[in-house]
Write a protein that holds these residues in place. Structure first.
Motif, PDB file in Angstrom:
ATOM      1  N   CYS A   1     -16.444   0.610 -18.033  1.00  0.00           N
ATOM      2  CA  CYS A   1     -15.298   1.318 -17.471  1.00  0.00           C
ATOM      3  C   CYS A   1     -14.100   0.416 -17.198  1.00  0.00           C
ATOM      4  CB  CYS A   1     -15.697   2.018 -16.170  1.00  0.00           C
ATOM      5  SG  CYS A   1     -17.105   3.133 -16.342  1.00  0.00           S
ATOM      6  N   GLY A   2     -14.334  -0.894 -17.141  1.00  0.00           N
ATOM      7  CA  GLY A   2     -13.238  -1.791 -16.788  1.00  0.00           C
ATOM      8  C   GLY A   2     -12.772  -1.595 -15.367  1.00  0.00           C
ATOM      9  N   GLN A   3     -13.676  -1.176 -14.483  1.00  0.00           N
ATOM     10  CA  GLN A   3     -13.360  -0.963 -13.067  1.00  0.00           C
ATOM     11  C   GLN A   3     -14.425  -1.667 -12.227  1.00  0.00           C
ATOM     12  OE1 GLN A   3     -10.712   0.639 -11.981  1.00  0.00           O
ATOM     13  NE2 GLN A   3     -10.003   1.716 -13.819  1.00  0.00           N
ATOM     14  N   ARG A   4     -14.000  -2.177 -11.096  1.00  0.00           N
ATOM     15  CA  ARG A   4     -14.958  -2.825 -10.212  1.00  0.00           C
ATOM     16  C   ARG A   4     -15.821  -1.777  -9.509  1.00  0.00           C
ATOM     17  NH1 ARG A   4     -13.404  -8.146  -9.985  1.00  0.00           N
ATOM     18  NH2 ARG A   4     -11.196  -8.613 -10.348  1.00  0.00           N
ATOM     19  N   PRO A   5     -17.066  -2.143  -9.140  1.00  0.00           N
ATOM     20  CA  PRO A   5     -17.985  -1.147  -8.560  1.00  0.00           C
ATOM     21  C   PRO A   5     -17.467  -0.487  -7.294  1.00  0.00           C
ATOM     22  CG  PRO A   5     -19.186  -3.106  -9.228  1.00  0.00           C
ATOM     23  CD  PRO A   5     -17.727  -3.440  -9.363  1.00  0.00           C
ATOM     24  N   TRP A   6     -16.665  -1.199  -6.490  1.00  0.00           N
ATOM     25  CA  TRP A   6     -16.200  -0.635  -5.223  1.00  0.00           C
ATOM     26  C   TRP A   6     -14.852   0.077  -5.356  1.00  0.00           C
ATOM     27  CZ3 TRP A   6     -16.734  -5.812  -6.330  1.00  0.00           C
ATOM     28  CH2 TRP A   6     -15.556  -6.552  -6.487  1.00  0.00           C
ATOM     29  N   THR A   7     -14.389   0.265  -6.586  1.00  0.00           N
ATOM     30  CA  THR A   7     -13.094   0.907  -6.808  1.00  0.00           C
ATOM     31  C   THR A   7     -13.099   2.358  -6.324  1.00  0.00           C
ATOM     32  OG1 THR A   7     -12.654  -0.476  -8.732  1.00  0.00           O
ATOM     33  CG2 THR A   7     -11.408   1.587  -8.557  1.00  0.00           C
ATOM     34  N   LYS A   8     -12.093   2.723  -5.544  1.00  0.00           N
ATOM     35  CA  LYS A   8     -11.900   4.120  -5.159  1.00  0.00           C
ATOM     36  C   LYS A   8     -11.074   4.787  -6.239  1.00  0.00           C
ATOM     37  CE  LYS A   8     -12.102   3.173  -0.188  1.00  0.00           C
ATOM     38  NZ  LYS A   8     -11.401   3.287   1.116  1.00  0.00           N
ATOM     39  N   ILE A   9     -11.625   5.834  -6.860  1.00  0.00           N
ATOM     40  CA  ILE A   9     -10.982   6.427  -8.018  1.00  0.00           C
ATOM     41  C   ILE A   9     -11.187   7.936  -8.023  1.00  0.00           C
ATOM     42  CG2 ILE A   9     -13.031   5.965  -9.438  1.00  0.00           C
ATOM     43  CD1 ILE A   9     -11.160   5.583 -11.820  1.00  0.00           C
ATOM     44  N   ALA A  10     -10.126   8.676  -8.292  1.00  0.00           N
ATOM     45  CA  ALA A  10     -10.157  10.143  -8.380  1.00  0.00           C
ATOM     46  C   ALA A  10     -10.782  10.768  -7.139  1.00  0.00           C
ATOM     47  CB  ALA A  10     -10.910  10.576  -9.639  1.00  0.00           C
ATOM     48  N   GLY A  11     -10.519  10.186  -5.996  1.00  0.00           N
ATOM     49  CA  GLY A  11     -11.039  10.735  -4.747  1.00  0.00           C
ATOM     50  C   GLY A  11     -12.448  10.292  -4.407  1.00  0.00           C
ATOM     51  N   PHE A  12     -13.083   9.488  -5.250  1.00  0.00           N
ATOM     52  CA  PHE A  12     -14.437   9.005  -4.998  1.00  0.00           C
ATOM     53  C   PHE A  12     -14.380   7.600  -4.393  1.00  0.00           C
ATOM     54  CE2 PHE A  12     -14.906  12.204  -8.278  1.00  0.00           C
ATOM     55  CZ  PHE A  12     -16.000  12.938  -7.826  1.00  0.00           C
ATOM     56  N   GLN A  13     -15.380   7.282  -3.577  1.00  0.00           N
ATOM     57  CA  GLN A  13     -15.398   6.021  -2.849  1.00  0.00           C
ATOM     58  C   GLN A  13     -15.946   4.859  -3.657  1.00  0.00           C
ATOM     59  OE1 GLN A  13     -14.057   5.667   0.368  1.00  0.00           O
ATOM     60  NE2 GLN A  13     -13.308   7.692  -0.253  1.00  0.00           N
ATOM     61  N   ALA A  14     -16.580   5.153  -4.781  1.00  0.00           N
ATOM     62  CA  ALA A  14     -17.169   4.091  -5.594  1.00  0.00           C
ATOM     63  C   ALA A  14     -17.154   4.510  -7.056  1.00  0.00           C
ATOM     64  CB  ALA A  14     -18.599   3.797  -5.145  1.00  0.00           C
ATOM     65  N   LEU A  15     -17.162   3.527  -7.937  1.00  0.00           N
ATOM     66  CA  LEU A  15     -17.124   3.781  -9.377  1.00  0.00           C
ATOM     67  C   LEU A  15     -18.289   4.646  -9.831  1.00  0.00           C
ATOM     68  CD1 LEU A  15     -16.014   3.217 -12.231  1.00  0.00           C
ATOM     69  CD2 LEU A  15     -17.380   1.109 -12.231  1.00  0.00           C
ATOM     70  N   VAL A  16     -19.497   4.357  -9.335  1.00  0.00           N
ATOM     71  CA  VAL A  16     -20.676   5.089  -9.794  1.00  0.00           C
ATOM     72  C   VAL A  16     -20.563   6.579  -9.478  1.00  0.00           C
ATOM     73  CG1 VAL A  16     -21.987   4.597  -7.676  1.00  0.00           C
ATOM     74  CG2 VAL A  16     -23.202   5.121  -9.795  1.00  0.00           C
ATOM     75  N   ASP A  17     -19.959   6.927  -8.330  1.00  0.00           N
ATOM     76  CA  ASP A  17     -19.823   8.342  -7.971  1.00  0.00           C
ATOM     77  C   ASP A  17     -18.876   9.057  -8.924  1.00  0.00           C
ATOM     78  OD1 ASP A  17     -21.541   7.997  -5.796  1.00  0.00           O
ATOM     79  OD2 ASP A  17     -19.895   7.386  -4.491  1.00  0.00           O
ATOM     80  N   TRP A  18     -17.815   8.371  -9.333  1.00  0.00           N
ATOM     81  CA  TRP A  18     -16.861   8.963 -10.282  1.00  0.00           C
ATOM     82  C   TRP A  18     -17.508   9.181 -11.645  1.00  0.00           C
ATOM     83  CZ3 TRP A  18     -13.952   6.092 -14.272  1.00  0.00           C
ATOM     84  CH2 TRP A  18     -13.032   6.893 -14.943  1.00  0.00           C
ATOM     85  N   VAL A  19     -18.226   8.173 -12.117  1.00  0.00           N
ATOM     86  CA  VAL A  19     -18.886   8.306 -13.421  1.00  0.00           C
ATOM     87  C   VAL A  19     -19.926   9.409 -13.370  1.00  0.00           C
ATOM     88  CG1 VAL A  19     -20.283   7.121 -15.155  1.00  0.00           C
ATOM     89  CG2 VAL A  19     -18.471   5.877 -13.962  1.00  0.00           C
ATOM     90  N   TRP A  20     -20.648   9.527 -12.268  1.00  0.00           N
ATOM     91  CA  TRP A  20     -21.664  10.580 -12.153  1.00  0.00           C
ATOM     92  C   TRP A  20     -21.025  11.966 -12.202  1.00  0.00           C
ATOM     93  CZ3 TRP A  20     -26.494   8.137 -10.307  1.00  0.00           C
ATOM     94  CH2 TRP A  20     -27.626   8.915 -10.588  1.00  0.00           C
ATOM     95  N   SER A  21     -19.848  12.096 -11.595  1.00  0.00           N
ATOM     96  CA  SER A  21     -19.165  13.400 -11.621  1.00  0.00           C
ATOM     97  C   SER A  21     -18.714  13.744 -13.040  1.00  0.00           C
ATOM     98  CB  SER A  21     -17.976  13.385 -10.664  1.00  0.00           C
ATOM     99  OG  SER A  21     -16.908  12.591 -11.175  1.00  0.00           O
ATOM    100  N   LEU A  22     -18.245  12.738 -13.795  1.00  0.00           N
ATOM    101  CA  LEU A  22     -17.851  12.982 -15.182  1.00  0.00           C
ATOM    102  C   LEU A  22     -19.068  13.370 -16.030  1.00  0.00           C
ATOM    103  CD1 LEU A  22     -15.315  10.057 -15.757  1.00  0.00           C
ATOM    104  CD2 LEU A  22     -14.799  12.476 -15.377  1.00  0.00           C
ATOM    105  N   TYR A  23     -20.200  12.731 -15.751  1.00  0.00           N
ATOM    106  CA  TYR A  23     -21.435  13.074 -16.465  1.00  0.00           C
ATOM    107  C   TYR A  23     -21.815  14.528 -16.187  1.00  0.00           C
ATOM    108  CZ  TYR A  23     -26.526  13.541 -16.797  1.00  0.00           C
ATOM    109  OH  TYR A  23     -27.806  13.994 -17.051  1.00  0.00           O
ATOM    110  N   ARG A  24     -21.712  14.959 -14.951  1.00  0.00           N
ATOM    111  CA  ARG A  24     -22.060  16.331 -14.566  1.00  0.00           C
ATOM    112  C   ARG A  24     -21.163  17.340 -15.289  1.00  0.00           C
ATOM    113  NH1 ARG A  24     -21.730  15.545  -9.649  1.00  0.00           N
ATOM    114  NH2 ARG A  24     -19.631  16.283  -9.172  1.00  0.00           N
ATOM    115  N   GLU A  25     -19.921  16.947 -15.521  1.00  0.00           N
ATOM    116  CA  GLU A  25     -18.968  17.856 -16.164  1.00  0.00           C
ATOM    117  C   GLU A  25     -18.946  17.696 -17.675  1.00  0.00           C
ATOM    118  OE1 GLU A  25     -15.348  16.829 -14.263  1.00  0.00           O
ATOM    119  OE2 GLU A  25     -16.006  17.444 -12.265  1.00  0.00           O
ATOM    120  N   GLY A  26     -19.830  16.861 -18.218  1.00  0.00           N
ATOM    121  CA  GLY A  26     -19.892  16.666 -19.662  1.00  0.00           C
ATOM    122  C   GLY A  26     -18.747  15.859 -20.210  1.00  0.00           C
TER     123      GLY A  26
END
Length: 620
Positions: free
Chosen positions: A504-529
Motif C-alpha cells: 500500500c505504500g502506507q505506514r501501519p499506523w496511518t489514519k486513512i479514510a476515517g480509519f485509525q490504522a492501515l489494516v482497518d482500511w484495507v479490510w474495509s476495501l476487501y469487504r467491499e470487493g
C-alpha cells in the motif's frame, strides 16, 4: 518427557587480582560429550549416574515413582587448590576459574516440577543423607546452615519453598539451601552477582567442584550435558613482594561473578562503572561461533570518529554508521550502542548472542564486534540500498518496482521461516518492520536489527516480556499488550503489517479514510470487493492483479486479531507463490477476544524488562 528449560548455558567466573607479580599454573578440562568412559573422572554419589550422554544428577527414567524423593551429586574426583593465606614468605593468592556447562532440566508433562540443580564447591566427596526435596543434595535438616559445611552453591531452583521468592530462580547458597542472594525467573537470559573475599571465608583451601540435584514429591530430570573448566592458580613472586607492597599499597579484592546465558542470547542486570568490563569481554570471546574482534581504532577511523554525516540510522538501541575499513578496503555498517549503562550492555550481548551463528541469505550478516573504553560496537556487512522504509517513503528515485516488492516480501518470509523453524533454536525477531529490513545491492531483503530478538528453548512457543511490551507500535500483535508474550504468531502479525506496508505504500499506523490504522482500511476495501484500490499509487498499474490481490489478502490473514487464525511461517512461502491458498478471511475484521484460545502457547520464558520502540526511522 517435556522440556522444562531445555538447554541452559551457565558460565561461572571467579575473578581475583593481586598487587603482586604472579606466576600462573593452569588446570583445565572439557567434556564436550559425556560417555561412560567419563566414570574415571567423576565420583558419583546418591542416585546419580552417567547415561544418555550426560551426567544424570538424579535418575534418568520415565518411572515417575522411582525418580521422586531422590538426591545425588557428581563431583570431579580431583581436588583443586583454591587459595593460600598470606605469610611472611608468601603474599598469598586466590585462584580464578571459569566454568561453562549446559544442563537439561525436564519435567513430566502436566506435572509440577521439582526440585532443582546446583553447581557446588564442596570440601570432600561425601553427600549428606536425607538431602532430597528442598535440600538439593547439598544439606539436610540437621546440617543446613552449619558453617562446618564449607560449601558454596549456585542453585537453579525449580520449586518454591517457604523461604524461596518463587518457584523458578537462581540463588547463591552458602552452607545452606536458604539463598543469600536470588534472582527470580530461572529462564532469564543472564544475571550475575558479586561478593568480596568470600572464597577464603567459606570454602576449604582444597575443595572439589561438581553438581548436586534433588527431586521431591514432584520430580524432574536433572542432567549436565557438557562441562568445561579452566582454573588458574596465581602464586606470588616473593622476589618482588616488598617492592610492590611499598609502591602500590592497595589490594584489589576477589570478585565472584555468575553469568547465566540461555541458547542464543546474554543479558546483564547488575550495574558496573568500569569502562571495560572484563566479564563482558570474556563472555564475548567465549561465545560459540563468535565473529572476529575488530580493533577500536580501526572502527573509529572507518567511521571518521563516528561522524554524524556517516550516520545511516538510529533506533532505541543504538546508532548505525557507515564505515570503510581501509586496511581491507571493505564497507561496513557499525552499530554503536547508545546507552552506556549496564542495560546497554544487556542489549549488546542479547543481540550478539542471537545473531553470532545465524546464517541465511536474507539476514544481515554480522562481521564482528568491538568492546573498548566502555563502548559497545557491532560490525555488519554494509547494505548499499539502505532500508526498505527509505524506499517505500523516500523520493521518486527510490520507488520500488512490482518485481522488487514481491522479491522483498518473499525474502522476509524466507528469513522468518529460517528463524522460526530451521535454525537450531527457535528465534523470535519481535521487531519486524520496514526500517529493520535492509536491501543489498540487488534489492534483496536482509532482515536485521536483532536488538529485541530472543531465542526460545526447546519445547517453548512464546517469550514473556514483563514490565513492558517489546516492539514498535503498529507492528505489535494485539495479544502482546495483554499477555506480555511474544511468540511466532506475533512475529507473523508484524510480517503482515510489513506486507500491507509494501503493497500500500502506507505506514501501519496511518489514519486513512476515517480509519485509525492501515489494516482497518484495507479490510474495509476487501469487504467491499475493492481491495486492489489499496495498492500503492506510486507504482500505478504496473503490477500483476492476481499476485497483488493474493499478497494483500496474505497481509490481512497475517494481521488477524486472533493469533491462532494467522498462517504459520512454514507455509508463507507457498502462499506467496500461490501453491497454497490464502486462509479464509471474514468480510468483517473479527474483534480481538480475551482470553484467546491459543493451543500453541503452552509455555513461556521470562525476563525482567521490556522495550517499546517509537515508530521512527532515519534514511541516509
Amino acid at each position: 518427557m517435556e522440556g522444562l528449560f531445555g538447554k541452559l548455558h551457565l558460565v561461572l567466573l571467579i575473578l581475583s587480582s593481586s598487587i603482586f607479580t604472579v606466576s600462573t599454573r593452569t588446570i583445565s578440562f572439557e567434556f564436550d560429550s559425556i560417555t561412560p568412559d567419563a566414570y574415571s573422572n567423576f565420583t558419583l554419589l546418591g542416585s546419580s549416574a552417567i547415561s544418555n550422554g550426560a551426567l544424570q544428577i538424579t535418575p534418568d527414567t520415565l518411572n515417575s515413582g522411582f525418580i521422586r524423593n531422590k538426591s545425588g551429586r557428581i563431583m570431579y574426583n580431583k581436588p583443586f587448590e583454591l587459595w593460600e593465606e598470606s605469610s611472611n614468605s608468601s603474599p598469598g593468592w586466590v585462584a580464578s576459574f571459569t566454568t561453562t556447562f549446559v544442563v537439561n532440566l525436564f519435567s513430566l508433562a502436566n506435572v509440577s516440577r521439582g526440585e532443582g540443580l546446583a553447581f557446588v564447591i564442596a570440601p570432600d566427596l561425601n553427600m549428606p543423607s536425607n538431602s532430597e526435596g528442598q535440600y538439593l543434595g547439598l544439606t539436610n535438616s540437621t546440617t543446613d546452615g552449619n558453617v562446618s559445611n564449607h560449601l558454596i552453591a549456585i542453585e537453579l531452583d525449580t520449586a518454591k519453598q517457604e523461604f524461596d521468592p518463587d518457584d523458578s530462580h537462581i540463588g547463591l547458597n552458602i552452607n545452606s539451601v536458604r539463598s543469600n542472594w536470588t534472582e527470580s525467573n530461572i529462564a532469564i537470559t543472564s544475571s550475575y552477582m558479586s561478593m568480596n573475599n568470600m572464597v577464603k571465608d567459606y570454602v576449604k583451601q582444597s575443595s572439589y567442584l561438581g553438581f548436586s540435584a534433588s527431586t521431591g514429591k514432584d520430580a524432574q530430570l536433572n542432567a549436565v550435558r557438557k562441562w568445561s573448566l579452566t582454573l588458574n592458580t596465581n602464586q606470588g613472586n616473593n622476589d618482588s613482594f616488598a617492592w610492590k607492597k611499598i609502591t602500590i599499597g592497595v589490594v584489589v579484592p576477589s570478585l565472584l561473578l555468575l553469568i547465566v546465558c540461555v541458547a542464543s542470547v546474554g543479558y546483564y542486570l547488575h550495574k558496573k562503572r568500569a569502562s571495560d568490563d572484563p566479564v563482558i569481554l570474556g563472555v564475548l570471546k567465549r561465545l560459540p561461533g563468535t565473529p572476529r574482534e575488530f580493533k577500536f581504532n580501526d572502527l573509529k577511523n572507518a567511521t571518521n570518529n563516528f561522524d554524524e554525516k556517516l550516520k545511516l540510522g538510529q533506533g532505541g538501541f543504538g546508532v548505525v554508521f557507515k564505515g570503510i575499513i581501509h586496511k581491507e578496503n571493505i564497507e561496513v555498517a557499525v552499530k554503536k550502542f547508545s546507552r552506556e549503562s549496564m542495560k546497554g550492555k544487556d542489549d549488546f550481548l542479547a543481540e550478539l548472542t542471537i545473531i553470532n551463528r545465524l546464517r541465511h541469505k536474507n539476514l544481515v550478516q554480522l562481521l564482528g564486534w568491538c568492546y573498548k573504553q566502555g563502548m559497545l560496537l557491532l560490525v555488519y556487512e554494509y547494505m548499499p540500498n539502505g532500508s526498505l522504509d527509505c524506499h517505500l517513503f523516500g523520493g521518486p528515485e527510490k520507488i520500488l518496482s512490482w518485481e522488487n516488492r514481491c522479491k522483498i516480501i518473499l525474502g522476509v518470509a524466507s528469513a522468518l521461516h529460517y528463524l522460526h523453524n530451521e535454525y537450531d533454536q527457535k528465534v523470535l525477531h519481535r521487531d519486524l518492520k520496514a526500517s529493520n529490513i535492509m536491501l543489498d545491492s540487488e534489492l534483496n531483503a536482509r532482515l536485521g536489527d536483532f536488538g529485541l530478538a530472543r531465542a526460545l528453548e526447546n519445547g517453548k512457543t512464546s517469550y514473556a516480556e514483563l514490565g513492558g511490551v517489546a516492539g514498535t507500535l503498529g507492528y505489535i500483535a494485539p495479544e502482546c499488550f495483554l499477555t506480555g508474550k511474544a511468540s511466532r504468531d506475533s512475529d507473523i502479525y508484524g510480517f503482515g503489517a510489513v506486507v500491507l506496508e509494501v503493497m500500500c505504500g502506507q505506514r501501519p499506523w496511518t489514519k486513512i479514510a476515517g480509519f485509525q490504522a492501515l489494516v482497518d482500511w484495507v479490510w474495509s476495501l476487501y469487504r467491499e470487493g475493492r481491495i486492489l484500490e489499496a495498492m500503492d499509487e506510486r507504482i500505478g498499474n504496473n503490477y500483476v492483479l492476481v499476485e497483488a490481490e493474493r499478497l494483500l489478502l496474505l497481509g490481512l490473514a497475517c494481521s488477524h486479531p486472533l493469533a491462532k487464525d494467522r498462517p504459520k511461517s512454514q507455509v508463507l512461502l507457498q502462499m506467496i507463490s500461490g501453491s497454497l491458498p490464502i486462509p479464509y478471511i471474514p468480510l468483517f475484521k473479527p474483534a480481538f477476544l480475551w482470553p484467546t484460545v491459543d493451543s500453541t502457547d503452552d509455555e513461556t520464558l521470562t525476563r525482567t524488562t521490556g522495550q517499546m520502540s517509537k515508530p521512527s526511522s532515519s534514511c541516509a
